[in-house]
Design a protein around this motif. Structure first.
Motif, PDB file in Angstrom:
ATOM      1  N   HIS A  28      10.130   6.262   4.124  1.00 30.88           N
ATOM      2  CA  HIS A  28      10.091   7.282   3.123  1.00 30.88           C
ATOM      3  C   HIS A  28       8.783   7.197   2.080  1.00 30.88           C
ATOM      4  O   HIS A  28       8.039   8.189   1.799  1.00 30.88           O
ATOM      5  N   CYS A  29       8.772   6.196   1.447  1.00 32.86           N
ATOM      6  CA  CYS A  29       7.733   5.600   0.507  1.00 32.86           C
ATOM      7  C   CYS A  29       6.234   5.742   1.185  1.00 32.86           C
ATOM      8  O   CYS A  29       5.478   6.599   0.696  1.00 32.86           O
ATOM      9  N   VAL A  89      14.185   4.973  -3.771  1.00 31.49           N
ATOM     10  CA  VAL A  89      12.620   5.404  -3.155  1.00 31.49           C
ATOM     11  C   VAL A  89      12.550   6.096  -4.479  1.00 31.49           C
ATOM     12  O   VAL A  89      13.137   7.266  -4.910  1.00 31.49           O
ATOM     13  N   ILE A  90      11.501   5.801  -5.140  1.00 25.64           N
ATOM     14  CA  ILE A  90      11.056   6.317  -6.627  1.00 25.64           C
ATOM     15  C   ILE A  90      10.143   7.246  -6.495  1.00 25.64           C
ATOM     16  O   ILE A  90       8.970   6.791  -5.972  1.00 25.64           O
ATOM     17  N   ARG A 117       3.592   8.593   0.411  1.00 25.70           N
ATOM     18  CA  ARG A 117       2.212   8.280  -0.319  1.00 25.70           C
ATOM     19  C   ARG A 117       1.114   8.715   0.824  1.00 25.70           C
ATOM     20  O   ARG A 117      -0.051   9.168   0.294  1.00 25.70           O
ATOM     21  N   GLY A 118       1.496   8.912   1.785  1.00 24.16           N
ATOM     22  CA  GLY A 118       0.613   9.520   2.989  1.00 24.16           C
ATOM     23  C   GLY A 118       0.317  10.937   2.736  1.00 24.16           C
ATOM     24  O   GLY A 118      -0.682  11.362   3.187  1.00 24.16           O
ATOM     25  N   ASN A 119       1.329  11.673   1.948  1.00 22.13           N
ATOM     26  CA  ASN A 119       1.121  12.929   1.558  1.00 22.13           C
ATOM     27  C   ASN A 119       0.353  13.024   0.327  1.00 22.13           C
ATOM     28  O   ASN A 119       0.502  13.983  -0.486  1.00 22.13           O
ATOM     29  N   GLY A 120      -0.044  11.998  -0.364  1.00 19.93           N
ATOM     30  CA  GLY A 120      -0.632  11.984  -1.754  1.00 19.93           C
ATOM     31  C   GLY A 120       0.211  11.947  -3.014  1.00 19.93           C
ATOM     32  O   GLY A 120      -0.399  12.013  -4.023  1.00 19.93           O
ATOM     33  N   LEU A 121       1.302  11.651  -2.699  1.00 24.89           N
ATOM     34  CA  LEU A 121       2.287  11.397  -3.765  1.00 24.89           C
ATOM     35  C   LEU A 121       2.478  10.048  -4.407  1.00 24.89           C
ATOM     36  O   LEU A 121       2.364   9.095  -3.391  1.00 24.89           O
TER      37      LEU A 121
END
Length: 142
Positions: free
Chosen positions: A122-123, A67-68, A127-131
């Motif tokens: 995890h990815c 996971v990057i 993403r769901g948290n804006g990262l």
């Protein structure tokens, strides 16, 4: 050795009947520790359900994924650390800060290496948290 009714058995052999060594006599009496062994209990697995052994085997053979975390110019560093600690199980503050710093200075950082399904989860949570995040197979490349 012949016995008549009423005689008590003697385990002493002649001609040395005055020397007697006690001998343990084992009797095969059901329920008293002797006799036949009980039938072993065999665990049956219902069709379509994997046993504990099969689950462990399948986890070990699943190819690992990275996971990057990618750097972005939108989120504050503190927020990135908070999200990493919330989303990734067992993530410590120190590890989260190191991952955030590496992504900030190098453009990306490996967050965790795990099974593909976990990596996808995890990815998506990152993403769901804006990262910005992605996954890739861990066996190829550095």
């Amino acid at each position: 050795m012949t016995m008549t009714p009423g005689d008590t058995p003697s385990f002493c052999k002649r001609p040395y009947s005055n020397i007697c060594i006690p001998v343990a006599v084992l009797a095969a009496v059901p329920g008293k520790g002797g006799g036949l062994l009980e039938k072993p209990v065999i665990e049956k697995v219902t069709p379509g359900r994997e046993s504990e052994f099969d689950l462990k085997k399948s986890r070990k053979t699943a190819p690992p994924y990275r996971v990057i975390l990618h750097n972005d110019n939108f989120n504050k560093r503190e927020y990135v650390v908070q999200v990493l600690m919330k989303v990734i199980p067992g993530m410590t503050l120190d590890n989260a800060v190191n991952i955030m710093q590496e992504a900030h200075y190098n453009g990306l950082s490996v967050v965790i290496i795990c099974a593909q399904s976990d990596a996808e989860d995890h990815c998506m949570q990152l993403r769901g948290n804006g990262l910005l995040s992605s996954i890739e197979p861990a066996d190829g490349g550095c």
